[in-house]
Design a protein around this motif. Structure first.
Motif, PDB file in Angstrom:
ATOM      1  N   LYS A  63     120.836  27.687 109.701  1.00 35.82           N
ATOM      2  CA  LYS A  63     119.904  28.615 110.333  1.00 35.82           C
ATOM      3  C   LYS A  63     119.268  29.527 109.292  1.00 35.82           C
ATOM      4  O   LYS A  63     119.910  29.977 108.337  1.00 35.82           O
ATOM      5  CB  LYS A  63     120.612  29.425 111.415  1.00 35.82           C
ATOM      6  CG  LYS A  63     121.814  30.229 110.968  1.00 35.82           C
ATOM      7  CD  LYS A  63     122.462  30.899 112.182  1.00 35.82           C
ATOM      8  CE  LYS A  63     123.674  31.729 111.768  1.00 35.82           C
ATOM      9  NZ  LYS A  63     124.313  32.375 112.956  1.00 35.82           N
ATOM     10  N   ALA A  64     117.990  29.781 109.479  1.00 41.58           N
ATOM     11  CA  ALA A  64     117.188  30.484 108.488  1.00 41.58           C
ATOM     12  C   ALA A  64     117.725  31.868 108.160  1.00 41.58           C
ATOM     13  O   ALA A  64     117.567  32.351 107.036  1.00 41.58           O
ATOM     14  CB  ALA A  64     115.745  30.586 108.988  1.00 41.58           C
ATOM     15  N   PHE A  67     119.769  32.445 104.933  1.00 40.32           N
ATOM     16  CA  PHE A  67     119.103  32.412 103.634  1.00 40.32           C
ATOM     17  C   PHE A  67     118.523  33.776 103.253  1.00 40.32           C
ATOM     18  O   PHE A  67     118.079  33.963 102.126  1.00 40.32           O
ATOM     19  CB  PHE A  67     118.000  31.354 103.640  1.00 40.32           C
ATOM     20  CG  PHE A  67     118.539  29.945 103.694  1.00 40.32           C
ATOM     21  CD1 PHE A  67     118.686  29.203 102.536  1.00 40.32           C
ATOM     22  CD2 PHE A  67     118.907  29.380 104.900  1.00 40.32           C
ATOM     23  CE1 PHE A  67     119.196  27.917 102.582  1.00 40.32           C
ATOM     24  CE2 PHE A  67     119.413  28.086 104.960  1.00 40.32           C
ATOM     25  CZ  PHE A  67     119.562  27.356 103.788  1.00 40.32           C
ATOM     26  N   GLY A  73     122.295  33.362 100.524  1.00 35.83           N
ATOM     27  CA  GLY A  73     121.123  32.505 100.562  1.00 35.83           C
ATOM     28  C   GLY A  73     120.975  31.687  99.294  1.00 35.83           C
ATOM     29  O   GLY A  73     120.659  30.490  99.341  1.00 35.83           O
ATOM     30  N   PRO A  83     116.704  25.809 105.117  1.00 38.65           N
ATOM     31  CA  PRO A  83     116.648  26.600 106.347  1.00 38.65           C
ATOM     32  C   PRO A  83     115.859  25.937 107.481  1.00 38.65           C
ATOM     33  O   PRO A  83     114.910  25.192 107.252  1.00 38.65           O
ATOM     34  CB  PRO A  83     115.957  27.887 105.895  1.00 38.65           C
ATOM     35  CG  PRO A  83     115.072  27.436 104.768  1.00 38.65           C
ATOM     36  CD  PRO A  83     115.840  26.360 104.059  1.00 38.65           C
ATOM     37  N   ARG A  85     114.365  27.207 111.413  1.00 39.76           N
ATOM     38  CA  ARG A  85     114.227  28.245 112.439  1.00 39.76           C
ATOM     39  C   ARG A  85     114.519  27.590 113.784  1.00 39.76           C
ATOM     40  O   ARG A  85     113.723  26.799 114.294  1.00 39.76           O
ATOM     41  CB  ARG A  85     112.820  28.845 112.425  1.00 39.76           C
ATOM     42  CG  ARG A  85     112.468  29.548 111.127  1.00 39.76           C
ATOM     43  CD  ARG A  85     111.188  30.367 111.263  1.00 39.76           C
ATOM     44  NE  ARG A  85     110.068  29.555 111.719  1.00 39.76           N
ATOM     45  CZ  ARG A  85     109.289  28.826 110.908  1.00 39.76           C
ATOM     46  NH1 ARG A  85     109.525  28.820 109.602  1.00 39.76           N
ATOM     47  NH2 ARG A  85     108.292  28.127 111.386  1.00 39.76           N
TER      48      ARG A  85
END
Length: 198
Positions: A63-64, A67, A73, A83, A85
């Motif tokens: 999941k973004a 990061f 990250g 990543p 979304r």
């Protein structure tokens, strides 16, 4: 030597100290070419577990939000994660995944799209795994993770026989329908290896 090559043997040792690990079916992962590994998802420990259970380098989606965390990250990027979304139809992540598979890399996906704490029973999946299975020539390998990640508990990972995606393509299945087929193969592995004689 990159962070992945340095970190993998270290994580492998840590996992074997923490858990009693059994790996079944690693020979089902082709040594070359694009491979899409589709697994059930119980914990954040899953991606490293799959990674240390196979010879080839592994990429995976995360999941973004992860990061954006300092240091975390950076580590994720260097561990071959990228990543996504969630719930946003992330075209960038889709494009990256397609490129990885078409360029002959190994990509890990969790068809359910989120963690499922029921362990042995999968829930309804998203369309992503089916989409990549239909849109690439990657070998699709179902994977089942069984165990609780408790200290010195038994953890089992099973790589099943590759799924014949030509049938799905010939039948012109929708991505969601192809995902269902993939999940049925994962569920079959879970059922086989969580029974009273497993």
């Amino acid at each position: 030597m990159n962070l992945y090559s340095i970190g993998k043997p270290i994580v492998n040792v840590i996992y074997h100290v923490l858990f009693k690990i059994t790996v079944i079916g690693s020979e089902n992962i082709p040594e070359q070419g694009g491979v899409l590994i589709c697994s059930n998802h119980m914990s954040n420990f899953d991606p490293p577990f799959v990674g240390v259970s196979m010879k080839r380098k592994l990429s995976f989606l995360a999941k973004a939000e992860l990061f954006k965390i300092p240091l975390i990250g950076w580590i994720f990027w260097h561990l071959r994660a990228f990543p996504v979304r969630r719930g946003a139809g992330d075209r960038g992540a889709i494009r990256t995944a397609l490129e990885l598979l078409r360029d002959g890399h190994v990509l890990l996906m969790f068809p359910e799209g989120h963690r499922n704490l029921e362990h042995s029973r999968m829930k309804k999946g998203l369309s992503g795994a089916g989409f990549f299975a239909l849109k690439t020539d990657a070998v699709v390998v179902p994977c089942a993770i069984i165990g609780t990640y408790k200290f010195r508990s038994k953890m089992k990972i099973i790589f099943g026989t590759p799924i014949d995606t030509t049938i799905m393509k010939d039948q012109r299945l929708k991505s969601s329908e192809a995902t269902t087929v993939v999940m049925e193969h994962i569920q079959a592995l879970l059922d086989e290896h969580t029974g009273p004689t497993a």
